[in-house]
Design a protein around this motif. Sequence first.
Motif, PDB file in Angstrom:
ATOM      1  N   GLY B 300       0.830  -1.359  -0.070  1.00  0.00           N
ATOM      2  CA  GLY B 300       0.322  -0.355   0.293  1.00  0.00           C
ATOM      3  C   GLY B 300       0.758   1.221  -0.174  1.00  0.00           C
ATOM      4  N   ASP B 301       0.878   2.358   0.855  1.00  0.00           N
ATOM      5  CA  ASP B 301       1.124   3.207   1.404  1.00  0.00           C
ATOM      6  C   ASP B 301       3.061   3.656   2.005  1.00  0.00           C
ATOM      7  OD1 ASP B 301       0.159   3.044   3.314  1.00  0.00           O
ATOM      8  OD2 ASP B 301      -0.378   5.287   3.270  1.00  0.00           O
ATOM      9  N   ARG B 302       2.584   1.879   2.584  1.00  0.00           N
ATOM     10  CA  ARG B 302       4.101   1.338   3.482  1.00  0.00           C
ATOM     11  C   ARG B 302       5.254   0.550   3.060  1.00  0.00           C
ATOM     12  NH1 ARG B 302       3.284   3.400   8.545  1.00  0.00           N
ATOM     13  NH2 ARG B 302       5.314   2.585   9.004  1.00  0.00           N
ATOM     14  N   VAL B 303       6.709   1.416   3.223  1.00  0.00           N
ATOM     15  CA  VAL B 303       7.975   0.503   3.089  1.00  0.00           C
ATOM     16  C   VAL B 303       7.352  -0.934   4.413  1.00  0.00           C
ATOM     17  CG1 VAL B 303      10.098  -0.372   2.556  1.00  0.00           C
ATOM     18  CG2 VAL B 303       8.856   1.917   1.659  1.00  0.00           C
ATOM     19  N   MET B 304       7.606  -1.939   3.856  1.00  0.00           N
ATOM     20  CA  MET B 304       7.520  -2.635   5.062  1.00  0.00           C
ATOM     21  C   MET B 304       8.579  -3.267   5.408  1.00  0.00           C
ATOM     22  SD  MET B 304       4.381  -2.964   5.629  1.00  0.00           S
ATOM     23  CE  MET B 304       3.970  -4.518   6.545  1.00  0.00           C
ATOM     24  N   SER B 305       9.794  -3.637   4.327  1.00  0.00           N
ATOM     25  CA  SER B 305      10.897  -3.779   4.948  1.00  0.00           C
ATOM     26  C   SER B 305      11.975  -3.595   3.510  1.00  0.00           C
ATOM     27  CB  SER B 305      10.956  -5.016   4.645  1.00  0.00           C
ATOM     28  OG  SER B 305      10.732  -5.726   4.368  1.00  0.00           O
ATOM     29  N   VAL B 306      13.576  -3.786   3.269  1.00  0.00           N
ATOM     30  CA  VAL B 306      14.283  -3.545   2.817  1.00  0.00           C
ATOM     31  C   VAL B 306      15.369  -5.391   2.825  1.00  0.00           C
ATOM     32  CG1 VAL B 306      14.354  -1.566   2.203  1.00  0.00           C
ATOM     33  CG2 VAL B 306      15.963  -2.451   3.984  1.00  0.00           C
ATOM     34  N   SER B 307      15.513  -5.431   1.091  1.00  0.00           N
ATOM     35  CA  SER B 307      16.186  -6.512   1.606  1.00  0.00           C
ATOM     36  C   SER B 307      17.529  -6.939   1.361  1.00  0.00           C
ATOM     37  CB  SER B 307      14.951  -7.643   1.141  1.00  0.00           C
ATOM     38  OG  SER B 307      16.421  -8.780   0.372  1.00  0.00           O
ATOM     39  N   THR B 308      18.193  -7.458   1.693  1.00  0.00           N
ATOM     40  CA  THR B 308      19.828  -7.742   0.473  1.00  0.00           C
ATOM     41  C   THR B 308      20.218  -8.617  -0.164  1.00  0.00           C
ATOM     42  OG1 THR B 308      20.555  -8.617   2.119  1.00  0.00           O
ATOM     43  CG2 THR B 308      20.722  -6.766   3.178  1.00  0.00           C
ATOM     44  N   GLY B 309      18.411  -9.441  -0.501  1.00  0.00           N
ATOM     45  CA  GLY B 309      19.483 -10.734  -1.006  1.00  0.00           C
ATOM     46  C   GLY B 309      19.053 -12.055  -0.629  1.00  0.00           C
ATOM     47  N   GLU B 310      19.258 -11.774   1.010  1.00  0.00           N
ATOM     48  CA  GLU B 310      19.598 -12.336   1.609  1.00  0.00           C
ATOM     49  C   GLU B 310      18.930 -12.373   2.612  1.00  0.00           C
ATOM     50  OE1 GLU B 310      22.885 -16.083   3.173  1.00  0.00           O
ATOM     51  OE2 GLU B 310      23.743 -14.299   1.640  1.00  0.00           O
ATOM     52  N   ASP B 311      18.880 -11.004   3.591  1.00  0.00           N
ATOM     53  CA  ASP B 311      18.742 -10.442   4.554  1.00  0.00           C
ATOM     54  C   ASP B 311      17.751  -9.309   4.222  1.00  0.00           C
ATOM     55  OD1 ASP B 311      20.315 -11.878   6.617  1.00  0.00           O
ATOM     56  OD2 ASP B 311      21.713 -10.757   5.619  1.00  0.00           O
ATOM     57  N   LEU B 312      16.006  -9.913   5.716  1.00  0.00           N
ATOM     58  CA  LEU B 312      15.576  -8.791   5.034  1.00  0.00           C
ATOM     59  C   LEU B 312      15.430  -7.805   6.291  1.00  0.00           C
ATOM     60  CD1 LEU B 312      11.349 -10.164   5.035  1.00  0.00           C
ATOM     61  CD2 LEU B 312      12.810  -8.760   3.334  1.00  0.00           C
ATOM     62  N   LEU B 313      15.675  -6.284   6.537  1.00  0.00           N
ATOM     63  CA  LEU B 313      16.011  -5.341   7.662  1.00  0.00           C
ATOM     64  C   LEU B 313      14.427  -4.334   7.422  1.00  0.00           C
ATOM     65  CD1 LEU B 313      19.445  -4.357   6.350  1.00  0.00           C
ATOM     66  CD2 LEU B 313      18.408  -5.322   8.498  1.00  0.00           C
ATOM     67  N   SER B 314      14.369  -4.741   8.881  1.00  0.00           N
ATOM     68  CA  SER B 314      12.164  -4.012   9.212  1.00  0.00           C
ATOM     69  C   SER B 314      12.685  -3.349   9.930  1.00  0.00           C
ATOM     70  CB  SER B 314      11.823  -4.545   9.567  1.00  0.00           C
ATOM     71  OG  SER B 314      11.895  -6.702   9.202  1.00  0.00           O
ATOM     72  N   ALA B 315      11.670  -2.053   9.540  1.00  0.00           N
ATOM     73  CA  ALA B 315      11.946  -0.786   9.848  1.00  0.00           C
ATOM     74  C   ALA B 315      11.077   0.135  10.134  1.00  0.00           C
ATOM     75  CB  ALA B 315      12.807   0.654   9.843  1.00  0.00           C
ATOM     76  N   ASP B 316      10.641   0.604  11.456  1.00  0.00           N
ATOM     77  CA  ASP B 316       8.921   2.095  11.474  1.00  0.00           C
ATOM     78  C   ASP B 316       9.917   2.905   9.966  1.00  0.00           C
ATOM     79  OD1 ASP B 316       8.350   0.169  13.682  1.00  0.00           O
ATOM     80  OD2 ASP B 316       8.966   2.103  14.749  1.00  0.00           O
ATOM     81  N   HIS B 317      10.420   3.316   9.453  1.00  0.00           N
ATOM     82  CA  HIS B 317      10.752   4.581   8.918  1.00  0.00           C
ATOM     83  C   HIS B 317      11.865   4.026   7.931  1.00  0.00           C
ATOM     84  CE1 HIS B 317       7.928   7.389   9.926  1.00  0.00           C
ATOM     85  NE2 HIS B 317       8.089   7.248  10.837  1.00  0.00           N
ATOM     86  N   PHE B 318      11.859   4.746   6.750  1.00  0.00           N
ATOM     87  CA  PHE B 318      13.049   5.041   5.898  1.00  0.00           C
ATOM     88  C   PHE B 318      13.655   5.603   5.768  1.00  0.00           C
ATOM     89  CE2 PHE B 318      11.644   0.682   6.303  1.00  0.00           C
ATOM     90  CZ  PHE B 318      12.107  -0.032   6.116  1.00  0.00           C
ATOM     91  N   ILE B 319      14.270   5.586   4.786  1.00  0.00           N
ATOM     92  CA  ILE B 319      15.280   7.207   4.227  1.00  0.00           C
ATOM     93  C   ILE B 319      16.422   6.140   3.154  1.00  0.00           C
ATOM     94  CG2 ILE B 319      16.540   8.740   4.694  1.00  0.00           C
ATOM     95  CD1 ILE B 319      15.798   9.366   7.206  1.00  0.00           C
ATOM     96  N   LEU B 320      16.292   6.732   2.113  1.00  0.00           N
ATOM     97  CA  LEU B 320      16.605   6.358   0.707  1.00  0.00           C
ATOM     98  C   LEU B 320      18.153   7.768   0.607  1.00  0.00           C
ATOM     99  CD1 LEU B 320      17.724   3.948  -0.940  1.00  0.00           C
ATOM    100  CD2 LEU B 320      16.118   5.761  -2.705  1.00  0.00           C
ATOM    101  N   ALA B 321      18.898   7.475   0.420  1.00  0.00           N
ATOM    102  CA  ALA B 321      19.913   8.069   0.537  1.00  0.00           C
ATOM    103  C   ALA B 321      20.936   7.867  -0.489  1.00  0.00           C
ATOM    104  CB  ALA B 321      20.871   9.130   2.163  1.00  0.00           C
ATOM    105  N   SER B 322      21.375   6.932  -1.436  1.00  0.00           N
ATOM    106  CA  SER B 322      21.270   5.826  -2.108  1.00  0.00           C
ATOM    107  C   SER B 322      23.183   7.039  -2.921  1.00  0.00           C
ATOM    108  CB  SER B 322      20.961   4.900  -2.779  1.00  0.00           C
ATOM    109  OG  SER B 322      19.847   5.304  -3.732  1.00  0.00           O
ATOM    110  N   GLY B 323      22.513   7.846  -3.327  1.00  0.00           N
ATOM    111  CA  GLY B 323      23.127   9.106  -3.971  1.00  0.00           C
ATOM    112  C   GLY B 323      23.328   8.874  -5.259  1.00  0.00           C
TER     113      GLY B 323
END
Lengths: 409, 440
Positions: B300-323
């Motif tokens: 929906g309107d939320r990011v649930m987690s991000v994945s490294t391909g192997e691991d899931l990382l969950s958080a309440d908020h995410f900031i994308l600062a990937s350049g």
Amino acid sequence: MNLFSLNGSGQNHDRSFDRCLKCTACSSQCPVSLVRPDYPGPKQCGPDGERLRLKSPEFMDDALKYCTGCKRCEVACPSNVRIADIIATAKQKYGDNSFKLREFLLSHTDLMGGLTRGSAPIVNKITSLKPTKILMDRGLGIDQRRSFPAYATKSFRSTFKSVASRQEQHARKVSYFHGCFVNFNDPQLGMDLVTVLNAMNIGVRLLQKEKCCGVPLVANGFHDKARANAEFNTSFCEQALESGSERIVSSSSSCSLMLREDYPDMLGVKNEKVQSRISFITRFLAGEFEAGNKPEMKPVNLKVAYHSPCHLIKAGGVLHTLKLLWDIPGLELQQLDSNCCGIAGTYGFKKENYETAQGIGEPLFQQIEESGCDFVVTDCETCKMQVEMSTSKKVLHPVNLLARSLMEE
Amino acid sequence: MIHECLIVGGGLAGLTAGIRCAEAGLKVAVVSGGESALTFASGSIDVLGSIPGQPVVRRPFDAIDCLAELSPGHPYAKIGREKVFQSLGWFHGQMAEVGLELGLASDCRENQWRITAAGSLRPTWLSQPATKAMPWECFHGDGACLQKVVFVNITGFLDFMPELAMCGLKQHPSFRSVAVEHFNINLPLEHGHGATADTMRAPQLASAMGDRDMDILARVLSERVQDAELVVMPACFDPDLGCNRLQKLRQRTGLNIIDIATLPPSVHGLRLHKALRNRFRALGGFLIPGTEVRHGTVDGDRVMSVSTGEDLLSADHFILASGSFFSKGLQSVKESMSDPCSVQEPVFNLDLHSWADQPKDFSSHQFLAPEGQNFVRSGVALNQSGQPMVAGKGLHNLHVSGAVLGGYDPVQECSGGGVAISTGWQAAENVICQVKGQQV
Ligand SMILES: Cc1cc2nc3c(=O)[nH]c(=O)nc-3n(C[C@H](O)[C@H](O)[C@H](O)COP(=O)(O)OP(=O)(O)OC[C@H]3O[C@@H](n4cnc5c(N)ncnc54)[C@H](O)[C@@H]3O)c2cc1C
Ligand code: SF4
Ligand code: SF4
């Protein structure tokens, strides 16, 4: 795209240097080139130098021997050039490969450990004696200022026998590649690993046989021996997985990187049957915790400073260790700025590298002393030796801490 | 443990956001793949130096109003003049906390001039302590406040080219009547283990120099430079946070010596990165190196987690600062020569700023084209509420900052550092506001 191809003699030939963008990101991160400015750095020694060496071996630069193989350059590279592997291969291919007793002694960790069986207290005493140290220094070029890891009186493999039978009660089982250090120097870490996994209802088996993973052999130019060990270990890993273990775990960040990635990439030993099922222990545990298999833990009221080993950074494993440490109640955790400790396996033991190794580690040692921590925590056995020798702090493995949080007060 | 905020990217934007979150007491971690743009940057913070069709900008914050009118999609337009000023002032204080005293103009809302290694003058806002930018009046219009500038290099060092810098500087109108000279000084390089400067990069040169070298520098500079108001040297003195050796050299010679960033790796840029890491750690943040996020899961309107391909990382908020492109925050794809380049944000596949889809519009063949390069302006677009979008739908708990954002041109505008800091700060403020809001 596989940038490594095997040539006729079974050696890898790396073409990843073709991808180099000449951006110098790698050179900004090389710990050696800062302390020894006569080391031209990863860009020059890796992709740039390889181009020349392909034309003529005369372009081989003797300075390549200063590379510690820490792989920080590879982490920095935006283009996935296998800089450290290119350098390691070049050292072997073009370097001075005559037999050297010191390199032999330092790198054959399983052999040396085996020879001390039954005589550990004597050996410890002897290696710590001033005259021995001077002899090793003068005769062998092993720096006398270095303290040797103490050998345990009883190896891990024999200590493990007391708990071996009860492992089979657990429905799930993993096989543990303990490596030389746990076997000969730090059996307690191995026993702690068993305690932790058992508390999570997982049984631990040993491989029927194991040899040194090969990291020190590669670093000292014994590639053929390393390749033989790689084949040996890989076949026993296969056997373990076939007979009911769900995974191979290792408590050494360097052993696991070697078993998993460097066997095929650097030594050309195929391990695809087992590769995806070899895990560094914190990766495995973090996955179990995530899936809900977390043992009950008591507060560990300690202040610890975490140092991330170079090879764990390269393997992308810092996350897993931090995840475990975050989960230990009561633990006051501080992260140290990522900085190589300088020892790089057997590198720092050599007389000509002593100053370099201590120079590289200096900012880390200073941070540790200033941190006011009770213990340093790290995942690598040689980092442990280096930090214990160079600072006033004792070093624990994350698994030691987990075991503490389980034990009855 | 679930983090309140997880930041993807450990460059200037990501670490700024991390510091702000940690300062507000949030549990925060930064995951970072590789090197950041700071390894290559001058270490000075540019806020705004140029707006198309206008004279060079003297008062960057005041000029933001005008910029916002001209390009409403600009990241500064979303934040607004006063908050950009507030965030940068806060940043200045944070760096001072860890011993990095960045230099401001005497009127702190004004730009100053920095000399680049290619000999151009760029308007900047904060300068490295050793670089000591020059006040605006120095080079305004035709006159210059100087009569003579001398460039001095260490013999053999290749990543600093005084001849080039000299030619560049002479082209500047206010330098027409200024005498510009250069010479080299031969150094033994006390800690160089016998290696010569021609094999070294700036950080190596900095560690190769010892007290003996500093003595020689002081003696030769005093002998050979008498009447120059400014001596420019390569940044190779102080690899650590302070600027002690250069300061001492100034005292010993009585000369106004500055050191400027060389070809990369840049000692000043690396210093800034170290200061950011130190501050972040001191506030209790965690930095996870060597870990690349592959993709994010959106519900929906939320990011649930991000994945490294192997691991899931969950958080309440995410900031994308990937350049930007070089840091892999953006990717360009070109199926065939005749196809136009398409740009993607690889982690979430976020909606991007649109630009004309003619291939010729993607880039200009002139490397330093005066109108800038179009691909530089591509990047993530934000909606009216400042949220990033996937297929037009805004995301609540994802905040975007730094060079991965589109709608601005850091090179042409001289705005890279300022945008990274102010958008990093704003992203953190959004997170803090939402986290604290929930707690009440
Ligand atoms: C050569 C050069 C010189 C410059 N000089 C100046 C100057 O003098 N003054 C000035 O003000 N500005 C300058 N700039 C601009 C300014 O430095 C940049 O705009 C700014 O630093 C960008 O910061 P960032 O944090 O957004 O991105 P970056 O610094 O690019 O950092 C992004 C980070 O995210 C990581 N990353 C990317 N994708 C992932 C992923 N999927 N998972 C995990 N990590 C990821 C990258 O590895 C990188 O570490 C310069 C830029 C360049 C390139
Ligand atoms: S492996 Fe380490 S020592 Fe060797 S070149 Fe790379 S960064 Fe330097
Ligand atoms: S970081 Fe990679 S691409 Fe850049 S110079 Fe080094 S090897 Fe080449």
